[in-house]
Design a protein around this motif. Structure first.
Motif, PDB file in Angstrom:
ATOM      1  N   VAL A  91     -15.807   7.545  -3.855  1.00 51.10           N
ATOM      2  CA  VAL A  91     -16.274   8.161  -2.765  1.00 51.10           C
ATOM      3  C   VAL A  91     -15.124   8.418  -1.739  1.00 51.10           C
ATOM      4  O   VAL A  91     -14.198   7.457  -1.200  1.00 51.10           O
ATOM      5  CB  VAL A  91     -17.342   7.073  -1.957  1.00 51.10           C
ATOM      6  N   PRO A  92     -14.849   9.543  -1.268  1.00 56.85           N
ATOM      7  CA  PRO A  92     -13.513   9.951  -0.467  1.00 56.85           C
ATOM      8  C   PRO A  92     -13.971   9.655   1.040  1.00 56.85           C
ATOM      9  O   PRO A  92     -15.152   9.706   1.387  1.00 56.85           O
ATOM     10  CB  PRO A  92     -13.464  11.440  -0.754  1.00 56.85           C
ATOM     11  N   VAL A  93     -12.891   9.366   1.643  1.00 57.60           N
ATOM     12  CA  VAL A  93     -12.967   9.288   2.830  1.00 57.60           C
ATOM     13  C   VAL A  93     -11.954  10.338   3.850  1.00 57.60           C
ATOM     14  O   VAL A  93     -10.918  10.259   3.334  1.00 57.60           O
ATOM     15  CB  VAL A  93     -12.642   7.736   3.680  1.00 57.60           C
ATOM     16  N   LYS A  94     -12.894  11.066   4.657  1.00 55.15           N
ATOM     17  CA  LYS A  94     -11.957  12.378   5.160  1.00 55.15           C
ATOM     18  C   LYS A  94     -10.977  11.767   6.267  1.00 55.15           C
ATOM     19  O   LYS A  94      -9.816  12.379   6.544  1.00 55.15           O
ATOM     20  CB  LYS A  94     -12.909  13.553   5.637  1.00 55.15           C
ATOM     21  N   LEU A  95     -11.645  10.874   7.093  1.00 53.96           N
ATOM     22  CA  LEU A  95     -10.722  10.474   8.359  1.00 53.96           C
ATOM     23  C   LEU A  95     -10.830   8.987   8.677  1.00 53.96           C
ATOM     24  O   LEU A  95     -11.913   8.539   8.328  1.00 53.96           O
ATOM     25  CB  LEU A  95     -11.110  11.452   9.575  1.00 53.96           C
ATOM     26  N   ALA A  96      -9.703   8.312   8.805  1.00 53.36           N
ATOM     27  CA  ALA A  96     -10.046   6.836   9.070  1.00 53.36           C
ATOM     28  C   ALA A  96      -9.113   6.714  10.381  1.00 53.36           C
ATOM     29  O   ALA A  96      -8.064   7.206  10.153  1.00 53.36           O
ATOM     30  CB  ALA A  96      -9.628   5.998   8.196  1.00 53.36           C
ATOM     31  N   ILE A  97      -9.550   6.163  11.401  1.00 53.43           N
ATOM     32  CA  ILE A  97      -8.719   5.666  12.745  1.00 53.43           C
ATOM     33  C   ILE A  97      -8.932   4.437  12.880  1.00 53.43           C
ATOM     34  O   ILE A  97      -9.902   3.919  13.137  1.00 53.43           O
ATOM     35  CB  ILE A  97      -9.203   6.571  13.911  1.00 53.43           C
ATOM     36  N   GLY A  98      -7.520   3.679  12.804  1.00 53.14           N
ATOM     37  CA  GLY A  98      -7.550   2.338  13.249  1.00 53.14           C
ATOM     38  C   GLY A  98      -7.037   2.343  14.921  1.00 53.14           C
ATOM     39  O   GLY A  98      -5.906   2.749  15.056  1.00 53.14           O
ATOM     40  N   LEU A  99      -7.458   1.338  15.462  1.00 54.91           N
ATOM     41  CA  LEU A  99      -7.092   0.860  16.887  1.00 54.91           C
ATOM     42  C   LEU A  99      -6.572  -0.379  16.814  1.00 54.91           C
ATOM     43  O   LEU A  99      -7.143  -1.359  16.946  1.00 54.91           O
ATOM     44  CB  LEU A  99      -8.163   1.044  17.897  1.00 54.91           C
ATOM     45  N   ASP A 100      -5.030  -0.443  16.912  1.00 60.81           N
ATOM     46  CA  ASP A 100      -4.203  -1.733  17.002  1.00 60.81           C
ATOM     47  C   ASP A 100      -4.822  -2.982  16.048  1.00 60.81           C
ATOM     48  O   ASP A 100      -5.287  -4.083  16.751  1.00 60.81           O
ATOM     49  CB  ASP A 100      -4.438  -2.219  18.470  1.00 60.81           C
ATOM     50  N   SER A 101      -4.624  -2.810  14.832  1.00 61.13           N
ATOM     51  CA  SER A 101      -4.976  -3.793  13.844  1.00 61.13           C
ATOM     52  C   SER A 101      -4.130  -5.190  14.338  1.00 61.13           C
ATOM     53  O   SER A 101      -2.996  -4.936  14.569  1.00 61.13           O
ATOM     54  CB  SER A 101      -4.694  -3.384  12.402  1.00 61.13           C
ATOM     55  N   VAL A 102      -4.902  -6.082  14.200  1.00 58.80           N
ATOM     56  CA  VAL A 102      -4.177  -7.523  14.804  1.00 58.80           C
ATOM     57  C   VAL A 102      -3.338  -8.114  13.482  1.00 58.80           C
ATOM     58  O   VAL A 102      -2.758  -9.086  13.655  1.00 58.80           O
ATOM     59  CB  VAL A 102      -5.211  -8.621  15.002  1.00 58.80           C
ATOM     60  N   PHE A 103      -3.266  -7.790  12.157  1.00 59.56           N
ATOM     61  CA  PHE A 103      -2.699  -8.263  10.936  1.00 59.56           C
ATOM     62  C   PHE A 103      -2.005  -6.883  10.307  1.00 59.56           C
ATOM     63  O   PHE A 103      -2.762  -5.813  10.368  1.00 59.56           O
ATOM     64  CB  PHE A 103      -3.530  -8.824  10.148  1.00 59.56           C
ATOM     65  N   ARG A 104      -0.760  -6.998   9.637  1.00 59.78           N
ATOM     66  CA  ARG A 104      -0.197  -6.116   8.968  1.00 59.78           C
ATOM     67  C   ARG A 104      -0.982  -5.684   7.666  1.00 59.78           C
ATOM     68  O   ARG A 104      -1.617  -6.647   6.964  1.00 59.78           O
ATOM     69  CB  ARG A 104       1.114  -6.513   8.350  1.00 59.78           C
ATOM     70  N   THR A 105      -1.389  -4.556   7.510  1.00 57.94           N
ATOM     71  CA  THR A 105      -2.205  -4.298   6.425  1.00 57.94           C
ATOM     72  C   THR A 105      -1.502  -2.919   5.539  1.00 57.94           C
ATOM     73  O   THR A 105      -0.647  -2.278   6.018  1.00 57.94           O
ATOM     74  CB  THR A 105      -3.505  -3.384   6.931  1.00 57.94           C
ATOM     75  N   SER A 106      -2.046  -3.103   4.287  1.00 57.80           N
ATOM     76  CA  SER A 106      -1.414  -2.045   3.366  1.00 57.80           C
ATOM     77  C   SER A 106      -2.744  -0.998   3.137  1.00 57.80           C
ATOM     78  O   SER A 106      -3.654  -1.518   2.879  1.00 57.80           O
ATOM     79  CB  SER A 106      -0.649  -2.533   2.150  1.00 57.80           C
ATOM     80  N   LEU A 107      -2.280   0.231   2.993  1.00 60.27           N
ATOM     81  CA  LEU A 107      -3.377   1.229   2.439  1.00 60.27           C
ATOM     82  C   LEU A 107      -3.270   1.614   0.886  1.00 60.27           C
ATOM     83  O   LEU A 107      -2.270   2.191   0.762  1.00 60.27           O
ATOM     84  CB  LEU A 107      -3.159   2.280   3.423  1.00 60.27           C
ATOM     85  N   ALA A 108      -4.473   1.730   0.356  1.00 59.53           N
ATOM     86  CA  ALA A 108      -4.761   1.971  -0.996  1.00 59.53           C
ATOM     87  C   ALA A 108      -5.717   2.991  -1.074  1.00 59.53           C
ATOM     88  O   ALA A 108      -6.499   2.967  -0.155  1.00 59.53           O
ATOM     89  CB  ALA A 108      -4.771   0.789  -2.025  1.00 59.53           C
ATOM     90  N   GLY A 109      -5.817   3.760  -2.179  1.00 54.13           N
ATOM     91  CA  GLY A 109      -7.037   4.473  -2.598  1.00 54.13           C
ATOM     92  C   GLY A 109      -6.857   5.998  -1.769  1.00 54.13           C
ATOM     93  O   GLY A 109      -5.491   6.505  -1.609  1.00 54.13           O
ATOM     94  N   ARG A 110      -7.871   6.707  -1.666  1.00 54.14           N
ATOM     95  CA  ARG A 110      -7.819   8.039  -1.236  1.00 54.14           C
ATOM     96  C   ARG A 110      -8.460   7.939   0.292  1.00 54.14           C
ATOM     97  O   ARG A 110      -9.406   7.504   0.434  1.00 54.14           O
ATOM     98  CB  ARG A 110      -8.593   8.988  -2.021  1.00 54.14           C
ATOM     99  N   VAL A 111      -7.633   8.837   0.993  1.00 49.73           N
ATOM    100  CA  VAL A 111      -8.197   9.084   2.541  1.00 49.73           C
ATOM    101  C   VAL A 111      -7.414  10.264   3.036  1.00 49.73           C
ATOM    102  O   VAL A 111      -6.256  10.433   2.562  1.00 49.73           O
ATOM    103  CB  VAL A 111      -8.157   7.918   3.391  1.00 49.73           C
TER     104      VAL A 111
END
Length: 243
Positions: free
Chosen positions: A129-149
């Protein structure tokens, strides 16, 4: 394999946990009701669904509710969720997409809600399932992004609690890290409530939702009423408003 959120929560210090416990007890004493699931659901005129995810304790991200209300006024289905239920959010979105009811999935998260967004994206990707748009506002931990967006925008306050999002090797899409520390009135606790930020978020969502063409125009035409003294036929033949 542990999710981003699972591994980061284990790093919380004892003072931080103590503060959270104090706040939780205060909330219970005040009798404040916290809805652990979705809130503010509304049928949309578009074929999109925007999932908004609150941060810690599900009470400090009420800007998510404000954004949801504004989206609903535009005919866009929007629901607000607890970040601890991120797996259920992904599964619900996948079910809607596979049923054909929803064609465009958008994710918005604040604080801990932003931290779990990469987990939601990855879980949806595993289900095709694809995600067209994702918006993060001030994540409190360092994250890595995988998959499709299609597009991932990470707004963060560099001189505060926020961090950048990094790409994993198998990431497919566009990632933007935007430092907003110089914007007046924007901090970790206000970034979701700031009116300028809300305008930017809603503009990005509109672009993603209505980019397939015709949806916004159709919504406007349906609401048009015949001019006073005019006929219904005249109203139907009136040119549509431009976007």
């Amino acid at each position: 394999m542990k999710s981003n959120s699972d591994s980061k929560l284990s790093c919380l210090s004892a003072p931080w946990l103590g503060w959270l416990r104090t706040v939780a007890i205060t909330i219970m004493l005040l009798g404040l009701s916290i809805n652990p699931g979705a809130a503010h659901a509304a049928p949309g005129e578009s074929n999109a669904h925007v999932y908004l995810v609150r941060g810690v304790l599900n009470i400090f991200s009420l800007g998510m509710d404000e954004i949801a209300a504004k989206l609903q006024q535009q005919g866009i289905a929007a629901t607000v969720h607890n970040h601890m239920l991120w797996a259920s959010i992904a599964d619900d979105a996948a079910a809607e997409y596979k049923s054909g009811r929803v064609k465009t999935i958008v994710l918005v998260g604040h604080s801990s809600g932003a931290t779990v967004l990469p987990d939601i994206v990855a879980r949806l990707d595993r289900q095709g399932v694809p995600v067209k748009l994702a918006i993060g506002l001030d994540s409190v931990f360092r994250t890595s992004l995988a998959g499709r967006v299609g597009r991932y925008v990470n707004f963060y306050v560099a001189n505060g609690a926020g961090t950048r999002v990094e790409k994993a090797r198998d990431f497919q899409g566009t990632l933007e890290n935007v430092d907003v520390e110089k914007l007046p009135g924007v901090s970790h606790l206000t970034i979701d409530k700031n009116q300028f930020m809300q305008q930017k978020i809603i503009a990005a969502i509109d672009a993603a939702v209505f980019s397939d063409g015709g949806l916004k125009r159709a919504g406007r035409e349906k609401k048009q009423q015949p001019a006073r003294g005019g006929s219904p036929q005249a109203s139907r033949t009136r040119p549509a408003a431009s976007d």
